[in-house]
Design an enzyme around this catalytic site. Sequence first.
Site, mmCIF file in Angstrom:
data_model
loop_
_atom_site.group_PDB
_atom_site.id
_atom_site.type_symbol
_atom_site.label_atom_id
_atom_site.label_comp_id
_atom_site.label_asym_id
_atom_site.label_seq_id
_atom_site.Cartn_x
_atom_site.Cartn_y
_atom_site.Cartn_z
ATOM 1 N N GLY A 131 33.534 -32.218 -17.978
ATOM 2 C CA GLY A 131 34.810 -32.712 -17.746
ATOM 3 C C GLY A 131 35.269 -32.446 -16.293
ATOM 4 N N TYR B 262 36.179 -44.551 -17.646
ATOM 5 C CA TYR B 262 37.414 -45.061 -17.139
ATOM 6 C C TYR B 262 38.146 -45.359 -17.198
ATOM 7 C CZ TYR B 262 33.906 -43.767 -13.469
ATOM 8 O OH TYR B 262 32.660 -43.032 -12.427
ATOM 9 N N VAL C 13 27.768 -36.947 -10.636
ATOM 10 C CA VAL C 13 27.959 -35.426 -11.662
ATOM 11 C C VAL C 13 26.949 -35.325 -11.399
ATOM 12 C CG1 VAL C 13 29.030 -34.324 -13.288
ATOM 13 C CG2 VAL C 13 29.952 -35.707 -12.113
ATOM 14 N N VAL D 179 30.647 -41.567 -7.312
ATOM 15 C CA VAL D 179 31.176 -40.521 -8.228
ATOM 16 C C VAL D 179 30.160 -40.055 -9.557
ATOM 17 C CG1 VAL D 179 32.136 -40.345 -10.305
ATOM 18 C CG2 VAL D 179 33.197 -41.845 -9.140
ATOM 19 N N PRO E 176 28.179 -50.530 -17.314
ATOM 20 C CA PRO E 176 28.487 -51.200 -18.390
ATOM 21 C C PRO E 176 28.806 -49.468 -19.407
ATOM 22 C CG PRO E 176 27.045 -53.068 -18.284
ATOM 23 C CD PRO E 176 27.099 -51.716 -17.305
#
Length: 137
Positions: free
Chosen positions: A83, A116, A75, A73, A110
Amino acid sequence: MNYQVTSKLDSNSVELIQELFGCAWWTKDRNSESIERMLRGSVCVGVREPGGKLVGFARAITDGVFKAIVVDVIVAVDHRRQGICRLLIEALLEHRALSEVRDFELYCQPDLVELYRKWGFQESPNGVTFMRASRAV
């Protein structure tokens, strides 16, 4: 900004994915050949800007029934806190190739645990420990 979620990531997307992978310590050394193979063996989603630039990527490794492991994942640094992670995770959880999967799992730093939890992810049940065996390939 009006982002577009896509699951159409193929060999034509390798260069864009490789550029995005430069943002993360665990993916920055991946080459185009391995990324192309990865795309064939994973359920992948991306998020693009209106101009087409890939600003988010995530994938799942799955058996299609019991488990899907969410990995990579990522970004783009200049698009965080907008978002995009939400779009990526929700696109994976709702992906038609994963519609019959019972358990989704992931591992994260962490400082991302609370993020999540929004989608129902919890720490390992029953004291399960993440383990890894690596080899040079």
